[in-house]
Design a protein around this motif. Structure first.
Motif, mmCIF file in Angstrom:
data_model
loop_
_atom_site.group_PDB
_atom_site.id
_atom_site.type_symbol
_atom_site.label_atom_id
_atom_site.label_comp_id
_atom_site.label_asym_id
_atom_site.label_seq_id
_atom_site.Cartn_x
_atom_site.Cartn_y
_atom_site.Cartn_z
ATOM 1 N N LYS A 243 -2.763 11.830 -4.944
ATOM 2 C CA LYS A 243 -2.055 13.057 -5.303
ATOM 3 C C LYS A 243 -0.799 12.716 -6.076
ATOM 4 C CE LYS A 243 0.117 12.705 -0.769
ATOM 5 N NZ LYS A 243 0.173 13.248 0.576
ATOM 6 N N GLN A 244 -0.175 13.732 -6.623
ATOM 7 C CA GLN A 244 1.115 13.583 -7.282
ATOM 8 C C GLN A 244 2.162 13.422 -6.186
ATOM 9 O OE1 GLN A 244 1.279 13.303 -10.463
ATOM 10 N NE2 GLN A 244 3.358 13.701 -11.126
ATOM 11 N N PHE A 245 2.637 12.195 -5.973
ATOM 12 C CA PHE A 245 3.486 11.905 -4.824
ATOM 13 C C PHE A 245 4.500 10.823 -5.175
ATOM 14 C CE2 PHE A 245 3.860 10.648 -0.177
ATOM 15 C CZ PHE A 245 4.244 11.895 0.274
ATOM 16 N N PRO A 246 5.332 11.072 -6.210
ATOM 17 C CA PRO A 246 6.313 10.063 -6.597
ATOM 18 C C PRO A 246 7.384 9.905 -5.519
ATOM 19 C CG PRO A 246 6.742 12.123 -7.742
ATOM 20 C CD PRO A 246 5.449 12.301 -6.999
ATOM 21 N N PRO A 247 7.910 8.697 -5.326
ATOM 22 C CA PRO A 247 7.749 7.511 -6.169
ATOM 23 C C PRO A 247 6.556 6.627 -5.810
ATOM 24 C CG PRO A 247 9.407 7.091 -4.506
ATOM 25 C CD PRO A 247 8.978 8.520 -4.317
ATOM 26 N N TYR A 248 5.773 6.993 -4.799
ATOM 27 C CA TYR A 248 4.671 6.132 -4.356
ATOM 28 C C TYR A 248 3.540 6.083 -5.384
ATOM 29 C CZ TYR A 248 7.043 6.647 0.154
ATOM 30 O OH TYR A 248 7.974 6.654 1.169
ATOM 31 N N VAL A 249 3.152 7.246 -5.895
ATOM 32 C CA VAL A 249 2.065 7.341 -6.873
ATOM 33 C C VAL A 249 2.219 8.652 -7.630
ATOM 34 C CG1 VAL A 249 0.563 8.314 -5.070
ATOM 35 C CG2 VAL A 249 -0.450 7.445 -7.155
ATOM 36 N N TYR A 250 1.915 8.623 -8.936
ATOM 37 C CA TYR A 250 2.009 9.843 -9.735
ATOM 38 C C TYR A 250 1.277 9.629 -11.056
ATOM 39 C CZ TYR A 250 5.960 7.096 -11.543
ATOM 40 O OH TYR A 250 6.752 6.092 -12.055
ATOM 41 N N ALA A 251 1.065 10.714 -11.776
ATOM 42 C CA ALA A 251 0.403 10.643 -13.073
ATOM 43 C C ALA A 251 1.450 10.569 -14.175
ATOM 44 C CB ALA A 251 -0.488 11.867 -13.283
ATOM 45 N N ASP A 252 1.228 9.681 -15.154
ATOM 46 C CA ASP A 252 2.156 9.587 -16.276
ATOM 47 C C ASP A 252 1.843 10.661 -17.314
ATOM 48 O OD1 ASP A 252 -0.068 8.730 -17.691
ATOM 49 O OD2 ASP A 252 0.567 6.643 -17.835
ATOM 50 N N SER A 253 2.502 10.607 -18.455
ATOM 51 C CA SER A 253 2.336 11.644 -19.482
ATOM 52 C C SER A 253 0.921 11.687 -20.043
ATOM 53 C CB SER A 253 3.337 11.415 -20.617
ATOM 54 O OG SER A 253 3.163 10.120 -21.186
ATOM 55 N N ASN A 254 0.176 10.612 -19.875
ATOM 56 C CA ASN A 254 -1.214 10.565 -20.340
ATOM 57 C C ASN A 254 -2.210 10.883 -19.237
ATOM 58 O OD1 ASN A 254 -0.508 9.713 -23.015
ATOM 59 N ND2 ASN A 254 -0.175 7.644 -22.211
ATOM 60 N N GLY A 255 -1.693 11.257 -18.068
ATOM 61 C CA GLY A 255 -2.569 11.578 -16.953
ATOM 62 C C GLY A 255 -3.088 10.384 -16.190
ATOM 63 N N GLN A 256 -2.574 9.188 -16.506
ATOM 64 C CA GLN A 256 -3.015 7.977 -15.824
ATOM 65 C C GLN A 256 -2.218 7.766 -14.534
ATOM 66 O OE1 GLN A 256 -5.692 6.093 -17.028
ATOM 67 N NE2 GLN A 256 -5.799 7.882 -18.384
ATOM 68 N N ALA A 257 -2.894 7.295 -13.507
ATOM 69 C CA ALA A 257 -2.235 7.029 -12.233
ATOM 70 C C ALA A 257 -1.317 5.816 -12.361
ATOM 71 C CB ALA A 257 -3.271 6.791 -11.147
ATOM 72 N N VAL A 258 -0.066 5.975 -11.937
ATOM 73 C CA VAL A 258 0.920 4.898 -11.959
ATOM 74 C C VAL A 258 1.710 4.941 -10.659
ATOM 75 C CG1 VAL A 258 1.111 4.812 -14.485
ATOM 76 C CG2 VAL A 258 2.567 6.380 -13.193
ATOM 77 N N PHE B 240 7.449 -2.905 -4.761
ATOM 78 C CA PHE B 240 8.081 -1.681 -4.263
ATOM 79 C C PHE B 240 9.590 -1.626 -4.494
ATOM 80 C CE2 PHE B 240 4.193 -1.451 -1.594
ATOM 81 C CZ PHE B 240 3.799 -0.162 -1.952
ATOM 82 N N LYS B 241 10.230 -2.779 -4.649
ATOM 83 C CA LYS B 241 11.697 -2.814 -4.738
ATOM 84 C C LYS B 241 12.279 -1.968 -5.862
ATOM 85 C CE LYS B 241 15.608 -6.028 -4.831
ATOM 86 N NZ LYS B 241 16.021 -7.458 -4.865
ATOM 87 N N PRO B 242 11.732 -1.976 -7.092
ATOM 88 C CA PRO B 242 12.325 -1.146 -8.157
ATOM 89 C C PRO B 242 12.314 0.347 -7.841
ATOM 90 C CG PRO B 242 10.836 -2.788 -9.081
ATOM 91 C CD PRO B 242 10.633 -2.809 -7.598
ATOM 92 N N TYR B 243 11.460 0.767 -6.925
ATOM 93 C CA TYR B 243 11.366 2.181 -6.562
ATOM 94 C C TYR B 243 12.205 2.509 -5.332
ATOM 95 C CZ TYR B 243 7.419 2.143 -9.777
ATOM 96 O OH TYR B 243 6.622 2.011 -10.902
ATOM 97 N N LYS B 244 12.976 1.536 -4.857
ATOM 98 C CA LYS B 244 13.819 1.688 -3.668
ATOM 99 C C LYS B 244 12.988 2.037 -2.445
ATOM 100 C CE LYS B 244 17.867 3.012 -6.377
ATOM 101 N NZ LYS B 244 18.937 4.019 -6.615
ATOM 102 N N LEU B 245 11.801 1.436 -2.360
ATOM 103 C CA LEU B 245 10.917 1.613 -1.213
ATOM 104 C C LEU B 245 10.803 0.292 -0.476
ATOM 105 C CD1 LEU B 245 8.092 3.706 -2.934
ATOM 106 C CD2 LEU B 245 9.891 4.569 -1.405
ATOM 107 N N LEU B 246 10.678 0.367 0.831
ATOM 108 C CA LEU B 246 10.678 -0.818 1.670
ATOM 109 C C LEU B 246 9.260 -1.164 2.103
ATOM 110 C CD1 LEU B 246 12.550 -2.886 3.060
ATOM 111 C CD2 LEU B 246 12.629 -1.345 5.031
ATOM 112 N N ALA B 247 8.815 -2.377 1.750
ATOM 113 C CA ALA B 247 7.496 -2.833 2.176
ATOM 114 C C ALA B 247 7.490 -3.057 3.680
ATOM 115 C CB ALA B 247 7.125 -4.124 1.447
ATOM 116 N N THR B 248 6.319 -2.945 4.285
ATOM 117 C CA THR B 248 6.202 -3.145 5.724
ATOM 118 C C THR B 248 6.127 -4.634 6.052
ATOM 119 O OG1 THR B 248 3.793 -3.068 5.619
ATOM 120 C CG2 THR B 248 4.931 -0.993 6.004
ATOM 121 N N GLY B 249 6.187 -4.930 7.342
ATOM 122 C CA GLY B 249 5.950 -6.290 7.785
ATOM 123 C C GLY B 249 4.492 -6.659 7.576
ATOM 124 N N CYS B 250 4.195 -7.945 7.553
ATOM 125 C CA CYS B 250 2.841 -8.415 7.225
ATOM 126 C C CYS B 250 1.994 -8.590 8.476
ATOM 127 C CB CYS B 250 2.910 -9.737 6.475
ATOM 128 S SG CYS B 250 3.920 -9.673 4.983
#
Length: 287
Positions: A41-56, A254-264
């Motif tokens: 789904k459209q759920f930035p900053p985790y996932v979203y569609a760019d101007s061309n409709g591609q998932a980024v 994930f760091k550039p999006y200010k999101l914290l990765a989980t433990g491994c």
């Protein structure tokens, strides 16, 4: 008796050609890469569609590098969440994300290792003073999008709040927009992912909402649709995802999006259901 039968003449040539064709077809099928189609789904900053409709977005980037590592040909479609959820339910997609690591998620799908952290918070409309006092009464609308772990969390909360009414919207953006516009009333609240809400409001150049309470922390994961013969694909992807977690690539994505990765997840350890985060009662949260 000799069973070494070798056809001769025209029949023999036809048999050899047929065998060669079957052999070539089998080699072609074996060489074809395994394809997996994911919906989201459209759920930035985790996932979203760019101007061309591609998932980024970082969850798309991590998925693609994991697919490449295990030689899977993966594609991602961004669509309304209810449509994506329905496609996964009826088996028209091989995977769906982001999914909260929860008992409900594990009951529906095979899950990858956790990849990124998130928080559900209650938001209210900002005010100069007295914002917290709006929680004293229990007659209010509390909104979330669904079907989702957010809407299931909201239903459990509202059940413990006499007089409160749950409002389920089709997407996260609608929840934030209606709350900001006062559509849920002066004391209305929204249960949202705080990173997504802040991304949406910063994109609009304003932030007029007030964080009332943190409800729970959780992790997002990738969900694989269960179907016979597909278990190995999810296991291979999960192993690659866990390797990227251990070598730091996941955190780097994930760091550039200010999101914290989980433990491994420990290397070689199977993916067992983990206890869900205990959720305090609504009254305790709002005190």
């Amino acid at each position: 008796m000799n069973w070494n039968f070798k056809p001769h003449g025209l029949a023999g040539r036809r048999t050899r050609l047929l065998a060669s064709g079957l052999c070539f077809g089998s080699m072609t099928a074996a060489a074809a890469p395994v394809a997996m189609h994911f919906v989201t789904k459209q759920f930035p900053p985790y996932v979203y569609a760019d101007s061309n409709g591609q998932a980024v977005g970082p969850m798309v980037e991590l998925l693609f590098v994991a697919c490449a590592k295990v030689s899977l040909e993966c594609s991602v479609s961004v669509m309304p969440w209810r449509r994506a959820y329905r496609m996964a339910k009826i088996g028209e997609a091989d995977g769906i994300f982001p999914i909260v690591d929860s008992p409900d998620g594990r009951a529906e799908y095979d899950l990858s290792p956790d990849v990124v952290r998130g928080r559900y918070v209650l938001l209210g409309r900002s005010c100069d003073r007295g914002c917290d006092e709006q929680l004293d009464g229990t007659s209010r609308t509390v909104a979330a999008f669904g079907p989702s772990e957010a809407s299931r969390t909201l239903q459990r909360m509202v059940a413990a709040m006499p007089g409160a009414m749950a409002q389920i919207e089709p997407d996260h953006q609608t929840v934030v927009r209606k709350l900001e516009a006062g559509r849920y009333g002066n004391n209305g609240l929204a249960l949202v992912n705080d990173a997504v809400a802040r991304w949406q409001m910063s994109d609009a150049g304003k932030w007029r909402l007030h964080e009332v309470a943190v409800v729970r922390a959780f992790s997002y994961t990738y969900a694989f649709v269960r179907r016979p013969g597909s278990e190995g694909q999810g296991q291979r992807l999960s192993a690659a995802i866990n390797e990227f977690c251990r070598n730091g690539k996941t955190a780097q994505i994930f760091k550039p999006y200010k999101l914290l990765a989980t433990g491994c997840q420990p290397a070689g350890e199977p993916r067992f259901p983990s206890p869900s985060n205990p959720m305090r009662s609504s009254y305790e949260i709002l005190r």
